[in-house]
Write a protein that holds these residues in place. Structure first.
Motif, PDB file in Angstrom:
ATOM      1  N   ALA A   8      55.423  44.975  39.746  1.00  0.00           N
ATOM      2  CA  ALA A   8      54.095  45.557  39.986  1.00  0.00           C
ATOM      3  C   ALA A   8      54.218  46.580  41.111  1.00  0.00           C
ATOM      4  CB  ALA A   8      53.106  44.456  40.365  1.00  0.00           C
ATOM      5  N   PHE A   9      53.620  47.747  40.918  1.00  0.00           N
ATOM      6  CA  PHE A   9      53.700  48.817  41.910  1.00  0.00           C
ATOM      7  C   PHE A   9      52.306  49.267  42.309  1.00  0.00           C
ATOM      8  CE2 PHE A   9      57.330  48.976  39.123  1.00  0.00           C
ATOM      9  CZ  PHE A   9      58.413  49.083  39.997  1.00  0.00           C
ATOM     10  N   THR A  10      52.113  49.534  43.579  1.00  0.00           N
ATOM     11  CA  THR A  10      50.827  50.065  44.014  1.00  0.00           C
ATOM     12  C   THR A  10      51.033  50.946  45.243  1.00  0.00           C
ATOM     13  OG1 THR A  10      48.573  49.505  44.670  1.00  0.00           O
ATOM     14  CG2 THR A  10      50.309  48.069  45.487  1.00  0.00           C
ATOM     15  N   GLU A  19      48.450  40.415  47.791  1.00  0.00           N
ATOM     16  CA  GLU A  19      48.332  38.992  47.438  1.00  0.00           C
ATOM     17  C   GLU A  19      47.486  38.806  46.178  1.00  0.00           C
ATOM     18  OE1 GLU A  19      46.793  37.232  50.991  1.00  0.00           O
ATOM     19  OE2 GLU A  19      48.774  37.079  51.947  1.00  0.00           O
ATOM     20  N   GLY A  20      46.454  39.659  46.038  1.00  0.00           N
ATOM     21  CA  GLY A  20      45.610  39.606  44.843  1.00  0.00           C
ATOM     22  C   GLY A  20      46.390  39.935  43.578  1.00  0.00           C
ATOM     23  N   ILE A  21      47.294  40.924  43.680  1.00  0.00           N
ATOM     24  CA  ILE A  21      48.124  41.304  42.534  1.00  0.00           C
ATOM     25  C   ILE A  21      49.055  40.153  42.150  1.00  0.00           C
ATOM     26  CG2 ILE A  21      50.017  42.836  41.795  1.00  0.00           C
ATOM     27  CD1 ILE A  21      48.695  45.020  43.577  1.00  0.00           C
ATOM     28  N   ILE A  22      49.687  39.556  43.158  1.00  0.00           N
ATOM     29  CA  ILE A  22      50.603  38.430  42.914  1.00  0.00           C
ATOM     30  C   ILE A  22      49.862  37.286  42.227  1.00  0.00           C
ATOM     31  CG2 ILE A  22      51.952  36.614  44.068  1.00  0.00           C
ATOM     32  CD1 ILE A  22      52.683  38.809  46.180  1.00  0.00           C
ATOM     33  N   LEU A  27      52.599  35.627  39.571  1.00  0.00           N
ATOM     34  CA  LEU A  27      54.031  35.817  39.866  1.00  0.00           C
ATOM     35  C   LEU A  27      54.547  34.621  40.676  1.00  0.00           C
ATOM     36  CD1 LEU A  27      54.042  39.615  40.853  1.00  0.00           C
ATOM     37  CD2 LEU A  27      54.366  38.586  38.598  1.00  0.00           C
ATOM     38  N   HIS A  28      55.769  34.232  40.402  1.00  0.00           N
ATOM     39  CA  HIS A  28      56.362  33.072  41.062  1.00  0.00           C
ATOM     40  C   HIS A  28      57.290  33.522  42.197  1.00  0.00           C
ATOM     41  CE1 HIS A  28      55.895  30.851  36.937  1.00  0.00           C
ATOM     42  NE2 HIS A  28      54.742  31.142  37.508  1.00  0.00           N
ATOM     43  N   GLU A  29      56.848  33.388  43.420  1.00  0.00           N
ATOM     44  CA  GLU A  29      57.645  33.748  44.605  1.00  0.00           C
ATOM     45  C   GLU A  29      58.364  35.090  44.424  1.00  0.00           C
ATOM     46  OE1 GLU A  29      60.215  30.575  45.767  1.00  0.00           O
ATOM     47  OE2 GLU A  29      58.634  29.052  45.535  1.00  0.00           O
ATOM     48  N   PRO A  30      57.619  36.160  44.193  1.00  0.00           N
ATOM     49  CA  PRO A  30      58.271  37.463  43.934  1.00  0.00           C
ATOM     50  C   PRO A  30      58.885  38.064  45.193  1.00  0.00           C
ATOM     51  CG  PRO A  30      55.923  37.761  44.182  1.00  0.00           C
ATOM     52  CD  PRO A  30      56.153  36.277  44.227  1.00  0.00           C
TER      53      PRO A  30
END
Length: 215
Positions: A8-10, A19-22, A27-30
């Motif tokens: 994911a890129f922003t 944190e909202g994207i994760i 996502l698992h511990e990205p």
């Protein structure tokens, strides 16, 4: 499990947004990589206590051969500013969500290929625009939050050359955003967050410290 690899890129995201994207993508511990936000070729300034139209006339005259974006907070303001610029004899485009898809696409292309040096737009304009030679971004009104401001201002100087980001600040412009927050569909918690972000944006306009450092 057989989850695919996800990236994911922003741009200019706060910790909360990241944190909202994760969370949204589960996502698992990205692994998270932040390259920093400083853009040394951008000169940031806040201008207050001026007649905006007089300032604009002088500003554009000094940059007649340069490519630039002028952001307004509302469609109505963008239309009024665009009309004034055209009256002054400049080739300028208008871009906002009330125009047809064709009109927006044509305005964007004319600006992208330097057929028009100036585009007057709401924040509907800019996503996916990678025009390298934008020499200035002028905000006619204060945006609703600092992330939006820096993302929009950051469309200047993508080629690494010296570029200007100017924000015209009038306290009365805050009323527009406060009204939009109050009339919005969010719950009280959401409105409190939006109000806090607007307050941070206002503090940026009034700080005495380095604007890059503040951001």
């Amino acid at each position: 499990d057989n989850r695919p690899v996800v990236a994911a890129f922003t741009a200019t995201a706060t910790v909360e947004v990241a944190e909202g994207i994760i969370s949204s993508l589960n996502l698992h511990e990205p692994s998270t990589f932040v390259t920093g936000f400083a853009r040394p070729n951008l000169s940031l300034s806040v201008v207050t206590g001026v007649d905006k139209l007089s300032f604009l006339v002088k500003f554009l005259k000094e940059r007649a051969q340069q490519s630039g974006i002028i952001y307004g907070a509302t469609r109505k303001e963008c239309e009024a500013v665009h009309e004034r610029i055209v009256q002054l004899g400049y080739q300028a485009e208008l871009y906002h969500g009330g125009l047809s898809d064709n009109a927006r696409a044509e305005a964007q292309e004319r600006f992208r290929f330097d057929q028009s040096k100036i585009i007057v737009a709401t924040n509907a304009f800019g996503m996916g625009i990678d025009k390298p030679n934008v020499r200035y971004v002028l905000h006619w009104q204060i945006p609703s939050d600092l992330e939006s401001y820096y993302q929009e201002a950051g469309r200047a100087g993508r080629d690494g050359e010296e570029s200007e980001c100017v924000l015209l600040f009038e306290a009365s412009d805050l009323h527009i955003h406060r009204y939009l927050i109050e009339q919005g569909l969010g719950d009280e918690a959401r409105k409190a967050v939006q109000s806090a972000k607007l307050h941070t944006m206002m503090s940026y306009c009034r700080t005495d410290q380095c604007l890059q450092q503040y951001i």
